[in-house]
Scaffold this active site. Structure first.
Site, PDB file in Angstrom:
ATOM      1  N   CYS A 179       6.665  -1.965   0.046  1.00 38.88           N
ATOM      2  CA  CYS A 179       6.165  -3.155   0.735  1.00 38.88           C
ATOM      3  C   CYS A 179       5.863  -4.264  -0.278  1.00 38.88           C
ATOM      4  CB  CYS A 179       4.964  -2.793   1.603  1.00 38.88           C
ATOM      5  SG  CYS A 179       4.582  -4.020   2.874  1.00 38.88           S
ATOM      6  N   HIS A 198       6.553   2.363   4.697  1.00 36.66           N
ATOM      7  CA  HIS A 198       5.582   3.051   3.841  1.00 36.66           C
ATOM      8  C   HIS A 198       5.747   4.568   3.860  1.00 36.66           C
ATOM      9  CE1 HIS A 198       2.771  -0.315   2.856  1.00 36.66           C
ATOM     10  NE2 HIS A 198       3.404  -0.867   3.877  1.00 36.66           N
ATOM     11  N   GLU A 248       4.412   6.654   1.890  1.00 36.63           N
ATOM     12  CA  GLU A 248       3.145   7.301   1.527  1.00 36.63           C
ATOM     13  C   GLU A 248       2.253   7.554   2.736  1.00 36.63           C
ATOM     14  OE1 GLU A 248       1.982   2.930   1.330  1.00 36.63           O
ATOM     15  OE2 GLU A 248       3.770   4.181   1.297  1.00 36.63           O
TER      16      GLU A 248
END
Length: 233
Positions: free
Chosen positions: A85, A194, A196
């Site tokens: 991002c 994302h 994560e």
């Protein structure tokens, strides 16, 4: 294996990135934007957030952080770097990746689970996937629209540098549905969604994101297929 996670003023996903790297089995080293030292890490993650408040353009100030000078040199020497991002925006501003990320075409922030298709599986960060595999990870951005000249986009297509595309509705208007790209060597990857946030089913929509982090460990261990082999095939 040691994965460094950078914290800039305004980073908000650095803790999640560190958690994902730890889940993958890596030792996590927290790196500070004002410290140029990488402390012997084997790979680096530039996390999401709003580095330096996203003043000027997103990532435009962060590219001048002392740590980025060291990361840029390392990346050109083969250091695996993942920009997520805001980290993707920083990589483009630092000219470690081509193109630019601009305001979402619909001018709205998007936050949802997003289906992606992996287009390039032989990178330092995606070798654990199969080409064409569809995954689901969250997207959350207001300036995630990837843009570039038609010449650049054609070159990315021809070189196999498009790492992932959006499947279904494009959340931000990115040209050619691009969600992630890589540099020519395949060690630097920028992704707008994302990974994560998708490492366990308790906190995310899938565990698909964890594969980005286990992939780099496989790459560092020498178990990954070289980028050149996939492109040649």
């Amino acid at each position: 294996m040691r994965i460094g996670v950078v914290t800039f003023p305004g980073s908000l996903d650095d803790g999640d990135a560190a958690r994902a790297a730890r889940y993958s089995g890596a030792e996590v080293v927290r790196l500070w934007h004002a410290d140029p030292e990488l402390y012997g890490v084997d790979a680096v993650v530039l996390p999401g957030g709003f580095s330096y408040g996203d003043y000027l353009r997103c990532g435009a100030i962060a590219r001048f952080a002392p740590v980025m000078e060291t990361i840029a040199k390392g990346a050109r020497d083969g250091l695996p770097v993942l920009g997520i991002c805001n980290g993707f925006q920083i990589l483009c501003e630092a000219h470690l990746l081509p193109g630019a990320l601009t305001r979402n075409q619909h001018l709205h922030f998007r936050n949802r689970d997003q289906k992606l298709r992996i287009e390039a599986a032989a990178t330092a960060w995606t070798n654990g996937f199969d080409s064409g595999q569809e995954i689901v990870i969250p997207v959350k951005n207001g300036e995630g629209c990837f843009v570039g000249s038609e010449e650049l986009l054609d070159r990315l297509e021809a070189n196999g540098q498009i790492v992932a595309r959006y499947v279904g509705e494009n959340p931000n208007g990115s040209m050619r549905d691009i969600a992630a790209i890589r540099n020519e060597a395949g060690n630097v990857v920028g992704i707008m969604p994302h990974p994560e946030h998708a490492i366990d089913l308790l906190t995310g929509p899938s565990v698909d994101g964890l594969t980005f982090f286990t992939s780099v460990l496989a790459h560092l261990a020498g178990a990954a297929q070289p980028v050149e082999e996939e492109v040649a095939a």
